[in-house]
Motif scaffolding. Structure first.
Motif, PDB file in Angstrom:
ATOM      1  N   THR A 182     101.041 -57.712 108.428  1.00  0.00           N
ATOM      2  CA  THR A 182     100.959 -56.007 108.276  1.00  0.00           C
ATOM      3  C   THR A 182     100.467 -55.961 106.903  1.00  0.00           C
ATOM      4  O   THR A 182     100.274 -56.715 106.050  1.00  0.00           O
ATOM      5  CB  THR A 182     102.595 -55.993 108.230  1.00  0.00           C
ATOM      6  OG1 THR A 182     103.128 -56.345 106.915  1.00  0.00           O
ATOM      7  CG2 THR A 182     103.260 -56.147 109.643  1.00  0.00           C
ATOM      8  N   GLY A 183     100.087 -54.711 106.799  1.00  0.00           N
ATOM      9  CA  GLY A 183      99.523 -54.233 105.251  1.00  0.00           C
ATOM     10  C   GLY A 183      98.296 -53.520 105.352  1.00  0.00           C
ATOM     11  O   GLY A 183      97.314 -54.238 105.991  1.00  0.00           O
ATOM     12  N   GLU A 185      96.365 -53.560 102.993  1.00  0.00           N
ATOM     13  CA  GLU A 185      95.619 -54.426 102.025  1.00  0.00           C
ATOM     14  C   GLU A 185      94.648 -55.586 102.826  1.00  0.00           C
ATOM     15  O   GLU A 185      93.989 -56.435 102.140  1.00  0.00           O
ATOM     16  CB  GLU A 185      96.158 -54.796 100.795  1.00  0.00           C
ATOM     17  CG  GLU A 185      97.258 -55.936 100.903  1.00  0.00           C
ATOM     18  CD  GLU A 185      98.583 -55.528 101.454  1.00  0.00           C
ATOM     19  OE1 GLU A 185      98.730 -54.747 102.424  1.00  0.00           O
ATOM     20  OE2 GLU A 185      99.287 -56.189 101.262  1.00  0.00           O
ATOM     21  N   ASP A 225     100.310 -50.003 107.620  1.00  0.00           N
ATOM     22  CA  ASP A 225     101.629 -49.613 107.095  1.00  0.00           C
ATOM     23  C   ASP A 225     101.921 -48.348 107.363  1.00  0.00           C
ATOM     24  O   ASP A 225     101.605 -47.488 106.770  1.00  0.00           O
ATOM     25  CB  ASP A 225     101.208 -49.782 105.403  1.00  0.00           C
ATOM     26  CG  ASP A 225     101.536 -51.202 104.965  1.00  0.00           C
ATOM     27  OD1 ASP A 225     102.164 -51.821 105.596  1.00  0.00           O
ATOM     28  OD2 ASP A 225     100.945 -51.478 103.999  1.00  0.00           O
ATOM     29  N   GLY A 249     106.031 -56.622 104.873  1.00  0.00           N
ATOM     30  CA  GLY A 249     106.434 -55.226 105.324  1.00  0.00           C
ATOM     31  C   GLY A 249     108.059 -55.151 105.329  1.00  0.00           C
ATOM     32  O   GLY A 249     108.458 -54.475 106.029  1.00  0.00           O
ATOM     33  N   ASP A 256     106.993 -50.787 102.961  1.00  0.00           N
ATOM     34  CA  ASP A 256     107.678 -51.773 103.712  1.00  0.00           C
ATOM     35  C   ASP A 256     108.107 -51.336 105.016  1.00  0.00           C
ATOM     36  O   ASP A 256     109.538 -50.824 105.044  1.00  0.00           O
ATOM     37  CB  ASP A 256     108.527 -52.636 103.046  1.00  0.00           C
ATOM     38  CG  ASP A 256     107.915 -53.544 101.983  1.00  0.00           C
ATOM     39  OD1 ASP A 256     106.744 -53.903 102.209  1.00  0.00           O
ATOM     40  OD2 ASP A 256     108.452 -53.603 100.907  1.00  0.00           O
TER      41      ASP A 256
HETATM   42 MG    MG Z   1     102.851 -55.235 102.786  1.00  0.00          MG
END
Ligand code: MG
Ligand code: AMP
Length: 405
Positions: A182-183, A185, A225, A249, A256
């Motif tokens: 997850t994320g 970035e 996200d 997250g 998160d």
């Molecule tokens: Mg994250």
């Protein structure tokens, strides 16, 4: 916040052993979990045989207080029956694994005898009756249960099944695990990476650890996200998998979304554990499928996988959930920690000048430092009550090889 032990103890209560088994050939059985106990249809060894290359004879003919000369009446090789019974004053040449001739119960090792020019053998005194013989059933008795249901097969277990003549074993089906990172970035290696993005490392680490545990893995990529999109993807993954595993997250940051997504479509069992590195580790259930959300920092992800995800997979596989047992080693470092949480310190194991094992702490502590995992051999376990480590103190050490697989 749950302690590591409380969290692990809670797992089997929310995880049911998966249903279903399949028959696999021996060559594919390593790492699988037995669905049925295995009993021995024959004894091992199946027949009484010689443990050495040498000379067989009757126990009553053994030289007692001085060496004795015997003529050699037969020659028995492994794989063929003996043609003659042992008789008074005679020896029979025999090789390792060959069946004992009728009447013979003792074998002299060839290294311990002299062969005379006329072909007779001179046997020394002092050997005990029954020496160098492997009686039928000395290893395994016929009918004995040798491997229990729920046992995770290792190479030596497969060898035992083979020795008993099995060609196939009934094993539990593999645990199907869906894996997400997850994320915003995070990007996959090979995809274009923006200046403030990172390549995804966790997913490949987790996939590899899951495969070592014998899981069937589904790599479902990276979740942005976004709570709704995350909830949608998690719900979809719940159908058709025995476990959903994510990383990142789950902490308290505003971005998160994983924890909130799980709460929106399922329920959380816990989401924080008193563990460092780690702490945010979420466990939940979505449409009956267990969910585990590991932290995003790679080291935290690794350590919490080894403790929580591994234990969950063992519970789903119906195999005993045993945490790896540390071994004691001497600390070649000093360290301070807070009471009340479990800490795992990355350490390099080396042989001290006196030959004993000594552990050296990796010089830095960041949970994002992949080099700290790559350049070390395992983890020093500092339990909840520990507040400091002194140089020379004995500490529990867990090799990475005991943590994964
Ligand atoms: Mg994250
Ligand atoms: P999070 O728990 O999402 O706040 O992530 C904690 C840290 O781990 C952040 O610095 C993330 O960039 C990093 N991180 C999260 N997921 C991954 C991943 N799949 N690979 C490498 N680093 C990650």
């Amino acid at each position: 916040m749950l302690s590591v032990d409380e969290a692990v103890a809670r797992l089997p209560t929310v995880l049911d052993v998966v249903e279903g088994s399949e028959s696999v050939g021996l060559a594919a059985a390593d790492g699988r979990v037995l669905a049925q106990a295995i009993a021995a249809p024959l004894p091992l060894p199946p027949f009484t045989n010689s443990a050495v290359d040498g000379y067989a004879l009757r126990g009553e003919d053994l030289p007692v207080d001085k060496e004795k000369s015997f003529s050699v009446i037969d020659f028995v090789q492994a794989g063929a029956p003996a043609d003659f019974a042992a008789t008074a004053g005679k020896a029979i040449r025999i090789f390792t694994g060959a069946p004992m001739p009728v009447g013979a119960d003792t074998v002299f090792m060839q290294e311990d005898v002299r062969v005379a020019a006329d072909g007779t053998v001179v046997l020394p005194f002092g050997l005990k009756r029954g020496a160098n013989v492997r009686p039928a059933g000395e290893d395994i008795a016929q009918g004995q249960v040798v491997l229990k249901a729920g046992h995770r097969l290792r190479p030596q277990d497969v060898a035992l099944a083979a020795a008993l003549g099995h060609t196939h074993l009934e094993v539990r089906r593999r645990i199907r695990v869906a894996v997400f990172s997850t994320g915003n970035e995070i990007v996959s290696p090979g995809a274009p990476r923006g200046p403030v993005q990172l390549y995804d490392s966790n997913r490949f680490m987790l996939l590899a650890m899951l495969r070592r545990l014998g899981c069937e893995v589904d790599d479902l990529g990276i979740l942005r996200d976004d709570q709704d999109a995350t909830a949608h993807m998690l719900k979809r993954a719940a159908a058709g998998h025995d476990l959903i595993l994510t990383s990142g997250g789950v902490s308290t940051g505003e971005a998160d979304y994983v924890k909130a997504a799980v709460e929106s479509i399922g329920s959380l069992v816990f989401w924080r554990m008193a563990i460092k590195p780690g702490r945010p580790v979420a466990m939940g259930v979505i449409d009956g499928t267990p969910f585990i959300g590991l932290p995003g920092n790679p080291v935290a992800s690794y350590v919490t996988f080894a403790y929580v995800a591994r234990a969950a997979i063992l519970a789903l596989s119906g195999t005993a959930v045993e945490l790896p047992e540390p071994v004691q080693a001497r600390a070649a470092f000093t360290y301070k920690k807070k009471a009340g949480r479990r800490e795992y310190v990355r350490a390099h194991l080396r042989k001290a000048s006196d030959g004993s094992a000594e552990v050296i702490k990796f010089p830095r502590e960041g949970a994002g430092l992949l080099s700290s995992l790559v350049d070390t051999d395992g983890l020093v376990e500092l339990r909840e009550h520990v507040v400091q480590v002194e140089h020379g103190q004995s500490v529990p050490f867990l090799a990475y090889s005991s943590l994964v697989g």
